[in-house]
Design an enzyme around this catalytic site. Sequence first.
Site, mmCIF file in Angstrom:
data_model
loop_
_atom_site.group_PDB
_atom_site.id
_atom_site.type_symbol
_atom_site.label_atom_id
_atom_site.label_comp_id
_atom_site.label_asym_id
_atom_site.label_seq_id
_atom_site.Cartn_x
_atom_site.Cartn_y
_atom_site.Cartn_z
ATOM 1 N N GLY A 120 0.847 -1.181 0.000
ATOM 2 C CA GLY A 120 0.000 0.000 0.000
ATOM 3 C C GLY A 120 0.882 1.229 0.000
ATOM 4 O O GLY A 120 2.094 1.152 0.261
ATOM 5 N N TYR A 121 0.287 2.377 -0.259
ATOM 6 C CA TYR A 121 1.041 3.618 -0.408
ATOM 7 C C TYR A 121 0.610 4.646 0.624
ATOM 8 O O TYR A 121 -0.561 5.005 0.714
ATOM 9 C CB TYR A 121 0.882 4.159 -1.832
ATOM 10 C CG TYR A 121 1.600 3.260 -2.796
ATOM 11 C CD1 TYR A 121 2.928 3.478 -3.102
ATOM 12 C CD2 TYR A 121 0.983 2.126 -3.307
ATOM 13 C CE1 TYR A 121 3.622 2.609 -3.922
ATOM 14 C CE2 TYR A 121 1.667 1.252 -4.130
ATOM 15 C CZ TYR A 121 2.991 1.503 -4.430
ATOM 16 O OH TYR A 121 3.684 0.620 -5.232
ATOM 17 N N LEU A 122 1.593 5.106 1.410
ATOM 18 C CA LEU A 122 1.363 6.173 2.372
ATOM 19 C C LEU A 122 1.362 7.517 1.658
ATOM 20 O O LEU A 122 0.698 8.455 2.074
ATOM 21 C CB LEU A 122 2.448 6.146 3.457
ATOM 22 C CG LEU A 122 2.427 4.885 4.313
ATOM 23 C CD1 LEU A 122 3.754 4.654 4.998
ATOM 24 C CD2 LEU A 122 1.304 4.957 5.324
#
Length: 159
Positions: free
Chosen positions: A30-32
């Site tokens: 996932g991408y912060l």
Amino acid sequence: MENVEIERKYLVKSDIYRSLAVAKHEVKQGYLCADGIRTVRVRLWDDQGVLTIKGRGNGVSRFEWEKGISAADAEALFALCQPGSVEKTRYVVPIAGTPLKVEVDVFHGDNEGLVLAEIELPSEDYVFEVPEWLDKEVTGDPRYYNSYISAHPFNTWTS
């Protein structure tokens, strides 16, 4: 230069990589942050967490910094990620007669049907023979960045 990732990406036209693979991993990421200037990614690689920061690149090269973290920390960080995630199985295939390996990502979920290969290189001008089971090169096409795929799943693409 340290902390520079140099890679080329290809679509895959044959599943022969499955029989050539020397390793197979389950990956969730996932991408912060994915704002076009930088991406900050959290990944669960089998049972190990990894935090990665990547900078903007020129299509082939870009800054990359990684640090191993616990699986529990990775799971906790997923709660802070932007909507959308990427789940895939990664096959590692050596290229005979070279130090190179092809990493083939078979995507799952909303990205089912997408199969991408990446080859990390020691330099931008490194010459190698592209395995015959690879197809069109998509290096530098932002649609094939995992950060894009997480926000724009493959099953929503029209072309």
